[in-house]
Design an enzyme around this catalytic site. Structure first.
Site, mmCIF file in Angstrom:
data_model
loop_
_atom_site.group_PDB
_atom_site.id
_atom_site.type_symbol
_atom_site.label_atom_id
_atom_site.label_comp_id
_atom_site.label_asym_id
_atom_site.label_seq_id
_atom_site.Cartn_x
_atom_site.Cartn_y
_atom_site.Cartn_z
ATOM 1 N N ILE A 87 41.534 27.496 43.429
ATOM 2 C CA ILE A 87 42.050 27.849 42.101
ATOM 3 C C ILE A 87 42.388 26.577 41.312
ATOM 4 C CG2 ILE A 87 42.911 30.160 42.667
ATOM 5 C CD1 ILE A 87 45.708 28.792 42.990
ATOM 6 N N ARG B 295 38.541 29.765 48.511
ATOM 7 C CA ARG B 295 38.565 30.367 47.162
ATOM 8 C C ARG B 295 39.544 29.548 46.349
ATOM 9 N NH1 ARG B 295 38.237 36.838 47.078
ATOM 10 N NH2 ARG B 295 37.519 36.329 44.987
ATOM 11 N N ILE C 33 27.622 30.831 46.120
ATOM 12 C CA ILE C 33 28.940 30.931 45.493
ATOM 13 C C ILE C 33 30.072 30.711 46.510
ATOM 14 C CG2 ILE C 33 30.445 32.341 44.007
ATOM 15 C CD1 ILE C 33 27.675 31.825 42.728
ATOM 16 N N ARG D 171 39.246 49.168 48.861
ATOM 17 C CA ARG D 171 39.764 48.213 47.881
ATOM 18 C C ARG D 171 38.939 48.242 46.599
ATOM 19 N NH1 ARG D 171 39.420 42.627 49.843
ATOM 20 N NH2 ARG D 171 40.052 42.426 47.693
ATOM 21 N N ARG E 21 43.576 39.405 44.310
ATOM 22 C CA ARG E 21 43.561 38.301 43.353
ATOM 23 C C ARG E 21 44.512 38.590 42.190
ATOM 24 N NH1 ARG E 21 41.875 34.543 46.076
ATOM 25 N NH2 ARG E 21 41.134 33.245 44.368
ATOM 26 N N CYS F 298 39.315 39.038 49.299
ATOM 27 C CA CYS F 298 38.391 39.007 50.430
ATOM 28 C C CYS F 298 38.364 37.614 51.073
ATOM 29 C CB CYS F 298 36.982 39.352 49.962
ATOM 30 S SG CYS F 298 36.754 41.096 49.656
ATOM 31 N N LYS G 206 35.960 47.539 38.691
ATOM 32 C CA LYS G 206 37.210 46.988 39.243
ATOM 33 C C LYS G 206 37.492 45.592 38.681
ATOM 34 C CE LYS G 206 36.795 44.821 43.273
ATOM 35 N NZ LYS G 206 37.165 43.447 43.600
ATOM 36 N N ASN G 207 36.453 44.750 38.648
ATOM 37 C CA ASN G 207 36.703 43.356 38.268
ATOM 38 C C ASN G 207 36.890 43.170 36.766
ATOM 39 O OD1 ASN G 207 36.736 42.631 40.905
ATOM 40 N ND2 ASN G 207 34.678 41.755 40.936
ATOM 41 N N ASP H 62 28.092 39.485 44.921
ATOM 42 C CA ASP H 62 28.708 40.757 45.325
ATOM 43 C C ASP H 62 27.683 41.821 45.731
ATOM 44 O OD1 ASP H 62 31.143 39.622 44.869
ATOM 45 O OD2 ASP H 62 31.523 40.643 42.972
#
Ligand code: EPU
Length: 420
Positions: free
Chosen positions: A125, A123, A328, A399, A94, A118, A24-25, A306
């Site tokens: 940016i 988070r 993280i 998701r 995202r 999530c 997915k990422n 993850d």
């Protein structure tokens, strides 16, 4: 709208093989990169998960044509209709931030909704914004939208203050369309970034430094479209290896992508669990004298954040006290309260540390899926628990895990999705 629940009756012995889907990422930024050049793209091994559906919606909103056939996606870019991604649905992922970099380089006039994804705490940016500003974009980072305008984007030398995965991807895409040499330092080196570099290279960008933390990008205004097969999902692979380590399950997992889960395999070995690659599958061949362990999450190649929630479920089954330090994100232990409702003994020391006391027998309960990986950890718990587990907010799982319920049923799990 009806809510989705996952209902599990635990303690079935699981036997069989599991195929790993595309990452997915990796698919998310690679789909975003199709806004950079006109032409026809054929992307394969795309996981059919909701975050991807939303990214495809986002590029449709920009005027691209998208045709899906199972795990293949054909995208036709005949020129962007606009540079705005503002529909409500996109707020959940995202996707919008991954489009900001390529769009501002391409059109110089962008409005995207603030990214969601999530709820893992802050988070930030800021590094995306800082690097794009240095490239010449004027950015308004509002509460609902990010607006970026640029007359001419220019090459930069930029060092990320700390590692960021989507930050590296975003700036890499923006630099791809800039004539001249951009140098990015302290880049994240996750395999998904390598996959995106392969895609951009096929599109005509000259990128040096793949798999290292310094990338040198010689971009150009005119790129071409390309076809690409997405790499396998190392987090999905890791999740099923953790499940294979539990109880007396006999699960073999196809090993494509196993180079990317070395940190997990090392930790499992430290615990006394050994996998071997046999004819292209990872197979558990020894499990003895299981030991508790202390784990810290780190950027790649360290142990991934993850997989932190999923390994916590395994640690509830090991005698003794284990510890997890999350480096993280600052809110990634939401699953702990839910596992405790099932009988686990997890103590939150602070936002970054937990202690897990094992072994605890888990019992089915009504629990809440708070985020994608947390929900996966609860599914694993439900599979080894006595009785019925009902997980609400099941949307979170869908998701990012392709057909997890179907894959688990195939190996003997009593699991279903209900809507009410
Ligand atoms: N950060 C900043 N400033 C920035 C960017 C990041 O301070 O400009 C901080 C963040 O606040 C966070 C840390 O740096 O504390 C790492 O964030 P990063 O930007 O690397 O995370 P991300 O790119 O938003 C991606 C994955 C996540 C994964 C993280 C870490 C995608 C779409 N998402 O997020 O995946 O957890 O990297 O590996 O690639 C998931 O799949 O479940 C998931 C959450």
């Amino acid at each position: 709208m009806s809510e989705e629940y996952i209902v599990i009756h635990g303690k079935n012995r699981l036997r069989g093989s599991i195929n790993i889907s595309g990452a997915k990422n990796s698919a998310l930024p690679i789909i975003a990169s199709t806004v950079l050049a006109e032409g026809r793209y054929e992307l394969s091994n795309i996981p059919m998960v909701r975050d991807i559906e939303i990214m495809l919606e986002a590029i449709r909103e920009l005027g691209l044509e998208v045709k899906r056939n199972a795990n293949k996606v054909e995208i036709i870019n005949r020129g962007l209709k606009k540079g705005h991604v503002v529909s409500d649905i996109v707020k959940k992922t995202r996707a919008s931030i991954l489009l900001l970099g390529p769009l501002v380089s391409k059109t110089g006039d962008v409005r995207v909704v603030q990214p969601g994804g999530c709820p893992l705490g802050r988070r930030d940016i800021g590094f995306h914004i800082e690097a794009l500003s240095k490239m010449g974009a004027e950015i308004e980072n509002g509460s609902e939208y990010i607006v970026a305008k640029a007359n001419r984007m220019k090459e930069i030398e930029y060092e990320f203050p700390s590692k960021t995965v989507t930050g590296t991807e975003n700036i890499l895409m923006a630099a791809s369309l800039i004539n001249g040499k951009t140098v990015l330092k302290n880049c994240a080196i996750e395999p998904e970034i390598g996959d995106m570099i392969d895609m951009l290279t096929k599109m005509g960008v000259d990128i040096k430094g793949k798999d290292s933390d310094t990338l040198i990008i010689n971009g150009k205004r005119e790129l071409n479209s390309a076809n690409h097969k997405i790499i396998h999902d190392r987090i999905e692979l890791g999740t099923y290896l953790i499940l294979a380590s539990m109880d007396d399950n006999e699960i073999v997992v196809n090993a494509e992508g196993s180079d990317y889960v070395r940190s997990l395999l090392d930790i499992l070995e430290d615990m006394g669990i050994y996998f071997v690659n046999y004819k292209g599958n990872l197979v558990l061949y020894q499990k003895e004298n299981l030991k508790p362990i202390n784990i810290e999450t780190q950027p790649y190649p360290g142990f991934p954040t993850d997989l932190q929630a999923q390994i916590a479920t395994l640690l509830t089954q090991i005698d003794g006290e284990s510890g997890i330090r999350e480096n993280i994100f600052d809110n990634r232990f939401a699953y702990a309260d839910e596992l405790n409702k099932m009988g686990a003994k997890i103590e939150k020391i602070d936002d970054y540390n937990i202690k897990i006391k094992g072994k605890t027998e888990l019992k089915g309960n009504k629990i809440i899926g708070t985020d994608l990986r947390a929900t996966a950890s609860l599914v694993l718990a439900g599979l080894i628990a006595e009785g019925e587990t009902i997980i609400s907010n099941a949307y979170q799982l869908f998701r990012g895990y392709e057909n997890m319920v179907g894959k688990l049923r195939n190996i003997g799990a009593d699991i279903e999705v209900i809507r009410r």
